[in-house]
Write a protein that holds these residues in place. Structure first.
Motif, PDB file in Angstrom:
ATOM      1  N   THR A 171      55.175  38.829  44.416  1.00  0.00           N
ATOM      2  CA  THR A 171      54.804  39.604  43.065  1.00  0.00           C
ATOM      3  C   THR A 171      53.905  38.657  42.174  1.00  0.00           C
ATOM      4  O   THR A 171      52.797  38.840  41.697  1.00  0.00           O
ATOM      5  N   ALA A 172      54.349  37.213  42.229  1.00  0.00           N
ATOM      6  CA  ALA A 172      53.794  36.359  41.141  1.00  0.00           C
ATOM      7  C   ALA A 172      52.399  36.138  41.854  1.00  0.00           C
ATOM      8  O   ALA A 172      51.444  36.040  41.216  1.00  0.00           O
ATOM      9  N   LEU A 173      52.299  35.765  43.102  1.00  0.00           N
ATOM     10  CA  LEU A 173      50.761  35.439  43.924  1.00  0.00           C
ATOM     11  C   LEU A 173      49.812  36.721  43.764  1.00  0.00           C
ATOM     12  O   LEU A 173      48.789  36.572  43.598  1.00  0.00           O
ATOM     13  N   LEU A 174      50.611  37.763  43.904  1.00  0.00           N
ATOM     14  CA  LEU A 174      49.773  38.962  43.928  1.00  0.00           C
ATOM     15  C   LEU A 174      48.989  39.220  42.481  1.00  0.00           C
ATOM     16  O   LEU A 174      48.006  39.643  42.078  1.00  0.00           O
ATOM     17  N   PHE A 175      49.741  39.211  41.418  1.00  0.00           N
ATOM     18  CA  PHE A 175      49.388  39.073  39.976  1.00  0.00           C
ATOM     19  C   PHE A 175      48.425  38.184  39.763  1.00  0.00           C
ATOM     20  O   PHE A 175      47.327  38.374  38.892  1.00  0.00           O
ATOM     21  N   ALA A 176      48.688  36.875  40.427  1.00  0.00           N
ATOM     22  CA  ALA A 176      47.482  35.775  39.688  1.00  0.00           C
ATOM     23  C   ALA A 176      46.313  36.030  40.908  1.00  0.00           C
ATOM     24  O   ALA A 176      44.939  35.270  40.416  1.00  0.00           O
ATOM     25  N   ALA A 177      46.381  36.553  41.923  1.00  0.00           N
ATOM     26  CA  ALA A 177      45.147  36.623  42.968  1.00  0.00           C
ATOM     27  C   ALA A 177      44.001  37.191  42.640  1.00  0.00           C
ATOM     28  O   ALA A 177      42.928  36.501  42.803  1.00  0.00           O
ATOM     29  N   PRO A 178      43.993  38.001  41.843  1.00  0.00           N
ATOM     30  CA  PRO A 178      42.672  38.708  41.309  1.00  0.00           C
ATOM     31  C   PRO A 178      41.765  37.682  40.481  1.00  0.00           C
ATOM     32  O   PRO A 178      40.431  37.664  40.147  1.00  0.00           O
ATOM     33  N   LEU A 179      42.518  36.780  39.820  1.00  0.00           N
ATOM     34  CA  LEU A 179      42.001  35.879  39.031  1.00  0.00           C
ATOM     35  C   LEU A 179      41.296  34.485  39.532  1.00  0.00           C
ATOM     36  O   LEU A 179      40.958  33.521  38.967  1.00  0.00           O
ATOM     37  N   PRO A 225      38.507  38.774  44.177  1.00  0.00           N
ATOM     38  CA  PRO A 225      38.396  38.782  42.621  1.00  0.00           C
ATOM     39  C   PRO A 225      38.208  39.983  42.004  1.00  0.00           C
ATOM     40  O   PRO A 225      37.095  40.742  42.331  1.00  0.00           O
ATOM     41  N   SER A 226      38.772  40.368  41.060  1.00  0.00           N
ATOM     42  CA  SER A 226      38.575  41.601  40.352  1.00  0.00           C
ATOM     43  C   SER A 226      39.334  41.521  38.969  1.00  0.00           C
ATOM     44  O   SER A 226      39.782  40.606  38.590  1.00  0.00           O
TER      45      SER A 226
END
Length: 449
Positions: A171-179, A225-226
């Motif tokens: 969850t932590a990696l997924l939330f940060a991944a778009p940035l 990135p989005s």
């Protein structure tokens, strides 16, 4: 202080189930990361959602509480101001997400927490973030909280995580991944435990406009990135919190009505409903009134049952309390993740229930504590002092277990209900449960220490 909980002869009434903690936390987070104004209706207000709000304010979000909803002015792609120290208190989810998000901003941030958090496993997440280009160091103990994130950016690339420690890493990696500066791929090794929490994360990101690919078995993820988009979100019931009220209703013949129940949920802990039905308890959802009626006939909770808790770890303590009254046996497996929670929950429940006279055996799989088998009885003497092990879910489960004993138990840790279910004692009082704060004796204080 301890809480003396008197046993009851019956349990009934109309009780309200609180809103979902994980849904509220995820909605606060997506609102923070979005450009513009988001609203979160029917949000849960408790210590752990407050911790998430404070962490998001530290990143620059403006969060205002209104009657029945939150208003969030998000930060979008920019990070206008980040506090140098962000406090996660005892929330593993907040620590893990904030540590990941701190990687994408340009200045150093210390992420810390309380004593319980500093003992929890963080190494897989820190290693994965380093694989993606983050510069993170532990301050006290290697690969544990607190950490300093030097803020040199999240480059992207591929990282790997184990699937059998905590879904919060994913969850932590997924939330940060778009940035991140480039695409991120996450590979999960081994069996994926608590998949429903990951699906909740994916759903909240997708609803906020993020395009994320996840394989059907949840072992492979790709995120480009989005930008997060502002939205309105309505949270529904929390089935972990509901499990305590449902278990108590199942201990006594009669009718109980739970309000604030909508019926549509991605939460793995929804499993408490079919589990109770297998045990002979009748449950009927009325979508028109958002209520769940529990009709418990005499003679329920009889037989031999087995439950796989791989996707519902938070109700493992509840099931131990319920199993104490199953005339036959209740065998629960797949609960190994609970050894990484605030307390080792299987061992804690087994130790405290054994102290109360319950026949419960811890089960191991390849040397790892994985579950328990409990052979229940009609009642127990009670009159014992039980420890919550510093874990609010242990307290609430032991509270329920004591309701059908013959004498009042005294429990530690009652203040911790504020973490996830602030109205816990008030709801049980509506059903006739009497609980009184009392001073611990010198021996009780020594035992708790």
């Amino acid at each position: 202080m301890l809480l003396q909980v008197d046993p009851v002869d019956s349990f009934s009434g109309t009780l309200r189930v609180p809103s979902s903690k994980p849904e509220t936390q995820r909605a606060i987070l997506t609102g923070t990361l979005a450009e513009g104004t988001s609203r979160v209706f029917n949000d849960l207000r408790c210590d752990e959602t407050e911790t998430m709000k404070e962490a998001c304010r530290a990143f620059g979000a403006k969060i205002t509480e209104h009657d029945g909803f939150l208003e969030i002015q998000g930060i979008g792609q920019s990070v206008p101001h980040v506090r140098r120290v962000i406090q996660s208190r005892g929330s593993g989810l907040v620590f893990r997400i904030v540590t990941a998000l701190a990687s994408v901003q340009p200045s150093p941030v210390v992420v810390t927490g309380d004593a319980t958090l500093r003992n929890r496993v963080m190494e897989p997440l820190l290693r994965a973030l380093r694989e993606l280009g983050a510069d993170i160091e532990s301050i006290v103990s290697e690969d544990k909280a607190p950490v300093v994130n030097w803020g040199r950016g999240l480059k992207g690339g591929t990282c790997r995580l184990p699937g059998d420690i905590s879904s919060q890493f994913v969850t932590a990696l997924l939330f940060a991944a778009p940035l991140a500066e480039g695409p991120v791929e996450i590979e999960v090794t081994g069996e994926v435990y608590s998949p429903s929490y990951i699906r909740q994360t994916l759903a909240s990101m997708t609803d906020a406009g993020i395009k994320v690919f996840a394989s059907e078995d949840l072992r492979h993820y790709q995120v480009e990135p989005s930008a997060y988009q502002a939205q309105d979100v309505t949270t529904h019931e929390d089935y972990t919190s509901a499990s305590y009220l449902l278990a108590a209703a199942a201990l006594f013949p009669g009718r109980t009505v739970l309000t604030g129940m909508y019926g549509d949920s991605m939460q793995g802990e929804f499993a408490i409903v079919p589990i109770l039905e297998r045990l002979g308890v009748g449950l009927a959802l009325d979508r028109a009134t958002s209520s769940l009626t529990v009709d418990n006939p005499p003679g329920s909770l009889c037989g031999d049952f087995e439950v796989d808790a791989r996707d519902c770890p938070n109700i493992v303590p509840t099931l131990a309390a319920l199993g104490a009254y199953v005339r036959g046996s209740l065998r629960v497996t797949g609960g190994r993740l609970t050894r990484f929670h605030k307390a080792p929950r299987i061992e804690a429940m087994a130790a405290e229930l054994t102290r109360a006279g319950v026949d419960i055996e811890v089960l191991y799989d390849d040397g790892i504590c994985d579950g328990f088998e409990v052979r229940g009885a009609l009642t127990y003497p009670g009159g014992v002092t039980l420890s919550s092990w510093g874990d609010h879910r242990i307290f609430m489960s032991l509270f329920v277990a004591g309701l059908r004993m013959r004498s009042a138990n005294r429990l530690s840790g009652f203040e911790d209900v504020r973490l996830s279910f602030p109205t816990f004692l008030e709801e049980f009082a509506k059903a006739g449960v009497r609980a009184t704060a009392v001073e611990a004796t010198e021996k009780e204080g020594a035992d708790e220490r």
